[in-house]
Design an enzyme around this catalytic site. Structure first.
Site, PDB file in Angstrom:
ATOM      1  N   LYS A  12       0.650  -1.135  -0.098  1.00  0.00           N
ATOM      2  CA  LYS A  12       0.051   0.011   0.048  1.00  0.00           C
ATOM      3  C   LYS A  12       0.779   1.325  -0.096  1.00  0.00           C
ATOM      4  O   LYS A  12       2.039   1.205   0.557  1.00  0.00           O
ATOM      5  CB  LYS A  12      -0.980   0.103   1.197  1.00  0.00           C
ATOM      6  CG  LYS A  12      -0.166   0.056   2.559  1.00  0.00           C
ATOM      7  CD  LYS A  12       0.194   1.387   3.233  1.00  0.00           C
ATOM      8  CE  LYS A  12       1.046   1.319   4.394  1.00  0.00           C
ATOM      9  NZ  LYS A  12       1.769   2.470   4.801  1.00  0.00           N
ATOM     10  N   ASP A 138      -2.309  -1.638  10.341  1.00  0.00           N
ATOM     11  CA  ASP A 138      -2.253  -1.581   8.822  1.00  0.00           C
ATOM     12  C   ASP A 138      -3.108  -2.804   7.993  1.00  0.00           C
ATOM     13  O   ASP A 138      -3.333  -2.802   6.986  1.00  0.00           O
ATOM     14  CB  ASP A 138      -1.023  -1.518   8.246  1.00  0.00           C
ATOM     15  CG  ASP A 138      -0.656   0.017   8.173  1.00  0.00           C
ATOM     16  OD1 ASP A 138      -1.606   1.030   8.448  1.00  0.00           O
ATOM     17  OD2 ASP A 138       0.654   0.275   7.902  1.00  0.00           O
TER      18      ASP A 138
HETATM   19  P1  ATP Z   1       4.655  -0.273   7.543  1.00  0.00           P
HETATM   20  O1  ATP Z   1       4.453   0.694   6.317  1.00  0.00           O
HETATM   21  O2  ATP Z   1       3.537  -1.137   8.020  1.00  0.00           O
HETATM   22  O3  ATP Z   1       5.411   0.566   8.601  1.00  0.00           O
HETATM   23  P2  ATP Z   1       7.055  -1.218   6.410  1.00  0.00           P
HETATM   24  O4  ATP Z   1       7.075  -1.344   5.031  1.00  0.00           O
HETATM   25  O5  ATP Z   1       7.838   0.060   6.908  1.00  0.00           O
HETATM   26  O6  ATP Z   1       5.724  -1.270   6.860  1.00  0.00           O
HETATM   27  P3  ATP Z   1       7.522  -4.067   6.786  1.00  0.00           P
HETATM   28  O7  ATP Z   1       8.275  -4.482   5.620  1.00  0.00           O
HETATM   29  O8  ATP Z   1       6.112  -4.369   7.032  1.00  0.00           O
HETATM   30  O9  ATP Z   1       7.872  -2.470   6.832  1.00  0.00           O
HETATM   31  O10 ATP Z   1       8.692  -4.609   7.910  1.00  0.00           O
HETATM   32  C1  ATP Z   1       8.898  -3.821   9.028  1.00  0.00           C
HETATM   33  C2  ATP Z   1       9.687  -5.002  10.052  1.00  0.00           C
HETATM   34  O11 ATP Z   1       8.754  -5.980  10.330  1.00  0.00           O
HETATM   35  C3  ATP Z   1      10.920  -5.607   9.391  1.00  0.00           C
HETATM   36  O12 ATP Z   1      12.111  -4.862   9.839  1.00  0.00           O
HETATM   37  C4  ATP Z   1      11.005  -6.992   9.828  1.00  0.00           C
HETATM   38  O13 ATP Z   1      11.804  -7.397  10.551  1.00  0.00           O
HETATM   39  C5  ATP Z   1       9.779  -7.343  10.537  1.00  0.00           C
HETATM   40  N1  ATP Z   1       8.638  -8.442   9.596  1.00  0.00           N
HETATM   41  C6  ATP Z   1       8.061  -9.333  10.319  1.00  0.00           C
HETATM   42  N2  ATP Z   1       7.212  -9.943   9.552  1.00  0.00           N
HETATM   43  C7  ATP Z   1       7.688  -9.702   8.191  1.00  0.00           C
HETATM   44  C8  ATP Z   1       7.346 -10.039   6.946  1.00  0.00           C
HETATM   45  N3  ATP Z   1       6.410 -11.152   6.688  1.00  0.00           N
HETATM   46  N4  ATP Z   1       7.804  -9.117   5.939  1.00  0.00           N
HETATM   47  C9  ATP Z   1       8.512  -8.233   6.058  1.00  0.00           C
HETATM   48  N5  ATP Z   1       9.032  -7.958   7.346  1.00  0.00           N
HETATM   49  C10 ATP Z   1       8.434  -8.420   8.351  1.00  0.00           C
END
Ligand code: ATP
Length: 302
Positions: A12, A138
């Site tokens: 998203k 989210d």
């Molecule tokens: P958001 O926009 O919800 O903040 P994001 O894109 O910043 O998400 P994610 O890729 O969702 O960040 O991941 C953040 C942290 O979550 C990572 O550092 C990772 O260690 C942990 N994590 C746990 N499960 C997962 C997963 N299935 N995929 C990616 N990261 C994950």
């Protein structure tokens, strides 16, 4: 009986993110407009004999233990529905981490939807939404996808009219991952809530109206109304992200903004040709770039 399912789980972006208050539970009150985009992980779920949950991921940086959001979603469902057996979850990771694109949340959403279908639980949308909200703000949006207004801490959703064919250039600085908790804590510590830039401007209503107006002029109107409060803490701390946003704004795009807590910055393009040109102009060894379209849902058959 089916023993496996393969789903796509979409990332998203935030077309709008306003922090309107801090809450006693440590979260913030938010007004967000969320949009699913065609940058997807693939999540394969397979029933296995043993009662355990195994997670495998193509990206070695993603933890595959109990901290993985896909694991947590599966464990929560096993607690609530003890008849569910063990499962192997294989994640083909395309969505970058720490990007503000909700990659982990999308994986968890795919697990909720996948378990519902694999075990024929017949869950209602509101049950799925409740389970999802227990794991992360989210995740409810990632279950339903499309275009939505999210309030509360992000888990209270109102669907908005579909934005079809919105063309986007998604840019992720390769070396910069941002922890969402850090961005919100810093916003709070710096007292930025008290100096809101948009309070009383009704900006969220304007962008909702732009989305609802539909037609060829909608992307242009939306592009001018993009807003993200977290830019106020992230851009001063990470000048490379501010530079990237300025570089996008120098192109003929309809608007550019950081997504969530970053580090992704996206631009809305008038059409695919222009999007490809913008992508070429900003792509470097340090910046991963995707040209994508908006999606009207987030979890679908792979
Ligand atoms: P958001 O926009 O919800 O903040 P994001 O894109 O910043 O998400 P994610 O890729 O969702 O960040 O991941 C953040 C942290 O979550 C990572 O550092 C990772 O260690 C942990 N994590 C746990 N499960 C997962 C997963 N299935 N995929 C990616 N990261 C994950």
């Amino acid at each position: 009986m089916t023993s496996r399912i393969s789903l796509k789980a979409a990332a998203k972006i935030n077309l709008y993110l306003e922090i309107t208050g801090s809450r006693v539970d440590g979260y913030h009150d938010l007004v967000m407009i969320l949009q699913s985009i065609d940058l997807c992980d693939r999540v394969d779920i397979r029933k296995i004999g043993a009662d355990e949950i195994q997670v495998l991921c193509t990206n070695p940086e993603v933890p595959c233990d109990r901290t993985n959001l896909a694991y947590k979603a599966a464990a929560l469902m096993q607690d609530i529905y003890p008849e569910i057996g063990g499962m192997e979850i294989v994640i083909d990771k395309q969505i970058p981490m720490g990007a503000g694109l909700a990659g982990g949340s999308a994986n968890a959403a795919a697990v909720f939807v996948g378990i519902d279908r694999l075990w024929d639980l017949g869950l209602t949308q509101s049950q799925l939404c409740d389970f999802a909200a227990q794991l992360g703000s989210d995740i409810p949006f990632c279950v339903f996808g499309g275009t939505a207004l999210a309030t509360g801490r992000g888990e209270v959703l109102s669907p908005l009219p579909d934005l079809t064919d919105l063309v986007l250039v998604i840019c992720k600085p390769r070396q910069i991952e941002i922890a969402t908790a850090w961005a919100y804590q810093t916003f709070r510590k710096q007292g930025l809530l008290a100096t809101s830039q948009v309070k009383n401007q009704n900006l969220s209503s304007q962008i909702v109206a732009a989305i609802a107006s539909g037609g060829d002029s909608a992307p242009n109107k939306i592009g001018r109304l993009l807003y993200n409060d977290l830019e106020r803490v992230v851009l001063p701390e990470y000048p490379a992200i501010a530079d990237l946003k300025n570089k996008l704004l120098d192109q003929e795009c309809l608007g550019a903004m950081m997504s969530g807590s970053g580090s992704t910055v996206f631009a809305i393009a008038p059409d695919l040709d222009r999007a490809q040109q913008i992508a070429e102009a900003v792509r470097t060894d340090e910046i991963d770039v995707w040209v994508v379209k908006s999606l009207v849902r987030s979890i679908f058959d792979a």
